[in-house]
Design a protein around this motif. Structure first.
Motif, PDB file in Angstrom:
ATOM      1  N   ASP A  93       0.842  -1.203   0.000  1.00 47.65           N
ATOM      2  CA  ASP A  93       0.000   0.000   0.000  1.00 47.65           C
ATOM      3  C   ASP A  93       0.879   1.256   0.000  1.00 47.65           C
ATOM      4  OD1 ASP A  93      -2.185  -1.653   0.056  1.00 47.65           O
ATOM      5  OD2 ASP A  93      -2.658  -1.337   2.180  1.00 47.65           O
ATOM      6  N   VAL A  94       1.924   1.223   0.797  1.00 49.19           N
ATOM      7  CA  VAL A  94       2.830   2.381   0.869  1.00 49.19           C
ATOM      8  C   VAL A  94       3.521   2.586  -0.483  1.00 49.19           C
ATOM      9  CG1 VAL A  94       5.010   3.195   1.899  1.00 49.19           C
ATOM     10  CG2 VAL A  94       3.202   2.260   3.358  1.00 49.19           C
TER      11      VAL A  94
ATOM     12  N   GLN B  57       1.179   4.241  -2.820  1.00 49.03           N
ATOM     13  CA  GLN B  57       1.082   5.656  -2.453  1.00 49.03           C
ATOM     14  C   GLN B  57       2.278   6.435  -2.993  1.00 49.03           C
ATOM     15  OE1 GLN B  57       0.337   5.211   1.818  1.00 49.03           O
ATOM     16  NE2 GLN B  57       0.542   7.445   1.886  1.00 49.03           N
TER      17      GLN B  57
ATOM     18  N   VAL C 175       5.918   9.785   1.602  1.00 50.98           N
ATOM     19  CA  VAL C 175       4.932   9.071   2.431  1.00 50.98           C
ATOM     20  C   VAL C 175       5.210   9.333   3.916  1.00 50.98           C
ATOM     21  CG1 VAL C 175       4.558   7.196   0.771  1.00 50.98           C
ATOM     22  CG2 VAL C 175       6.333   6.954   2.518  1.00 50.98           C
ATOM     23  N   ASP C 176       4.230   8.975   4.724  1.00 52.16           N
ATOM     24  CA  ASP C 176       4.340   9.132   6.170  1.00 52.16           C
ATOM     25  C   ASP C 176       4.042   7.747   6.760  1.00 52.16           C
ATOM     26  OD1 ASP C 176       4.348  10.154   8.672  1.00 52.16           O
ATOM     27  OD2 ASP C 176       3.052  11.868   8.197  1.00 52.16           O
ATOM     28  N   VAL C 177       5.033   7.112   7.351  1.00 48.95           N
ATOM     29  CA  VAL C 177       4.872   5.703   7.746  1.00 48.95           C
ATOM     30  C   VAL C 177       5.359   5.474   9.180  1.00 48.95           C
ATOM     31  CG1 VAL C 177       5.800   3.383   7.303  1.00 48.95           C
ATOM     32  CG2 VAL C 177       5.007   4.758   5.406  1.00 48.95           C
TER      33      VAL C 177
ATOM     34  N   PHE D 219       3.202  -1.873   9.024  1.00 53.86           N
ATOM     35  CA  PHE D 219       4.394  -1.766   8.180  1.00 53.86           C
ATOM     36  C   PHE D 219       5.588  -2.346   8.947  1.00 53.86           C
ATOM     37  CE2 PHE D 219       8.120  -0.020   6.283  1.00 53.86           C
ATOM     38  CZ  PHE D 219       7.817   0.050   4.929  1.00 53.86           C
TER      39      PHE D 219
ATOM     40  N   LEU E  18      12.721   1.547   2.964  1.00 53.34           N
ATOM     41  CA  LEU E  18      11.783   2.626   2.613  1.00 53.34           C
ATOM     42  C   LEU E  18      12.480   3.988   2.744  1.00 53.34           C
ATOM     43  CD1 LEU E  18       8.880   3.484   1.863  1.00 53.34           C
ATOM     44  CD2 LEU E  18       8.417   3.693   4.314  1.00 53.34           C
TER      45      LEU E  18
ATOM     46  N   SER F 124       9.220  13.203   3.580  1.00 48.77           N
ATOM     47  CA  SER F 124       8.575  12.015   4.163  1.00 48.77           C
ATOM     48  C   SER F 124       8.928  11.931   5.641  1.00 48.77           C
ATOM     49  CB  SER F 124       9.100  10.737   3.511  1.00 48.77           C
ATOM     50  OG  SER F 124       8.975  10.792   2.135  1.00 48.77           O
TER      51      SER F 124
ATOM     52  N   ILE G 110       9.287   8.908   8.711  1.00 49.49           N
ATOM     53  CA  ILE G 110       9.227   7.486   9.073  1.00 49.49           C
ATOM     54  C   ILE G 110       9.463   7.377  10.573  1.00 49.49           C
ATOM     55  CG2 ILE G 110      10.205   5.195   8.713  1.00 49.49           C
ATOM     56  CD1 ILE G 110      11.067   6.026   5.948  1.00 49.49           C
TER      57      ILE G 110
END
Ligand code: UD1
Length: 429
Positions: free
Chosen positions: A275-276, A279, A303-305, A313, A321, A332, A334
């Motif tokens: 999914d990431v 994105q 992204v923001d994870v 994740f 990542l 981003s 993480i």
């Protein structure tokens, strides 16, 4: 010591076969200690950690034989190994062996369950935080083991055998759940494991134990129930695909652009990571053969994870990542919630031109237009492979030193990437 040299800038196109999961293979091998009969494991990856565990099990008296290749066999399929623990000759796992790999500590569970005693050195492994074993010890105590800690060794005793009990983990632990499962399988009575890890490797080990005669239900959920049995038998089991290897190559393709089929793997093993990637701008297509991953010329989105236990994740893909996000168009974030100190790749990624700021558990990555090749080195497995991913996109030459970390967890890494067009080679001195 071997190094890996990469000349960045090539897109990846083709097929990458995914190996059996390291993190399932290790506990499955350890499960062989639970029975006098042979356990046959198929799709075992060729990894330094597997060889190291063979040595450790050998020390306890396990005979390990590796089946030769059959004519016409798929060269990408892993090896088949047979582990036979007919007689346990030694219930001590010494420091010299255990200190090299943390998961080897898990032998404590089958040894105390089957033999009534075990003496295992406190573990070593990747230098990513303190990684204690208090919860593994708690689980064994809940099943009636008496624990003593002496001169760096954990001694577990259950002279009359383990008995079923309730184990409530205050925090999700993969190793704790493996330990609890193996111990409870041979305990007298029923055990309940609450807040169990739900990682697919737990399900794989539970499947194998059930084939051996164990009575485990609920593996893959947070509540596992184990009805203990008096003895387990041998069986044959194929190791599930490596979701971390899958995710790593998916990120490599997202990084370089191109179109690659990741063969013999499944999307449900790493949906959060896929999914990431979508994105971020990659196209992910499940197929009958595996997962196709592609990215065309358009850039990467930030992204923001936050890492989390499965199905979140995975922490084991966090470094990869971060390498990918170092070239995103924007900023981003993480956040690492599983292991403190798992940011050792940051400094090395910076040598390649990445712009990363650390603030406690959170890394803020400001994407840059280009990375530039350099000499780098990493101190753990997943960090090393993040440098390979960055090197594949960096201008010029990147040399990743201390390749033995990669060999612990990635089978034929440079061959698999080179077959898809990467300019990558191993240099042995
Ligand atoms: C396993 C994986 C590793 C992965 C990790 C988290 C294998 C061989 N290794 O490691 O690749 O990064 O899961 O998905 O499968 N903790 C305690 N006390 C304990 C045990 C753990 O506090 O007794 C803490 C750890 O410090 C960590 C968290 O629990 O903060 C999760 O660790 P755990 O899931 O146990 O990791 P491992 O099983 O060692």
């Amino acid at each position: 010591m071997d190094r890996i040299k990469i000349v960045g800038g090539q897109r990846l196109n083709g097929t990458i076969p995914i190996s059996g999961a390291k993190n399932a293979t290790l506990p499955l091998m350890i499960a062989s200690l639970l029975t006098e009969e042979p356990l046959v494991l198929e799709n075992v990856p060729r990894l330094a950690d597997v060889i190291q565990l063979q040595r450790i099990l050998g020390n306890h008296g396990v005979d390990v034989t590796i089946e030769g290749k059959k004519p016409g066999a798929d060269p990408n399929h892993g090896r088949t190994i047979q582990l036979s623990a007919r007689t346990i000759v030694d219930t001590t796992a010494p420091y010299e062996l255990v200190s090299k790999m943390r998961a080897s500590f898990w032998v404590i569970a089958p040894l105390v369950a089957r033999m009534g005693e075990a003496k295992v050195s406190m573990p070593g492994g990747c230098a990513i935080g303190t990684r204690p074993v208090d919860l593994l010890i708690m689980a064994l105590e809940a099943l009636g083991a008496e624990i003593e800690i002496e001169a760096g060794y954990v001694i577990a005793r259950a002279k009359k055998g383990l008995r079923g009990g309730e184990i409530v983990f205050p925090k999700v632990t993969v190793g704790g759940t493996h330990t609890a499962l193996m111990a409870a399988a041979l305990a007298r009575g029923t055990s309940v494991i609450e807040n169990a890890a739900r990682e697919p490797e737990i399900g794989d080990v539970a499947d194998c134990l059930n084939k051996m005669g164990a009575k485990i239900s609920g593996a893959g959920t947070a509540r596992i129930v184990v009805e203990g049995v008096a003895r387990l038998s041998g069986t044959r089991h194929a190791v599930l695909p490596d979701r971390i290897e899958t995710g790593t190559y998916a990120m490599a393709v997202a990084m370089t652009g191109g179109d690659v089929l990741l063969q013999n793997t499944r999307p449900d093993l790493l949906q959060a990571a896929l999914d990431v990637l979508e994105q971020a701008g990659a196209t992910v297509t499940p197929t009958n053969e595996g997962i196709r991953i592609a990215r065309n010329g358009s850039g990467l989105m930030p992204v923001d994870v936050t890492t989390a236990p499965f199905p979140g994740f995975p922490t084991d893909l966090q470094a990869q990542l971060m390498a990918l996000m170092s070239r995103a168009k924007g900023t981003s974030r993480i956040t690492e919630t599983i292991f403190e100190n798992r940011f050792m790749h940051v400094q090395e990624l910076s040598r390649l031109g990445a712009r990363i700021k650390l603030n406690g558990e959170t890394a803020t990555i400001e994407g840059v237009e280009r990375l530039k090749g350099a000499q780098v080195m990493a101190t753990d497995l997943r960090a090393s492979v993040s440098l390979v991913i960055a090197g594949l996109a960096a201008e010029g030459e990147t040399t990743v030193n201390r390749v033995y970390h990669l060999d612990r967890g990635f089978e034929k890494l440079e061959e698999k990437l080179a077959a898809c067009g990467a300019a990558i080679e191993r240099i042995s001195d």
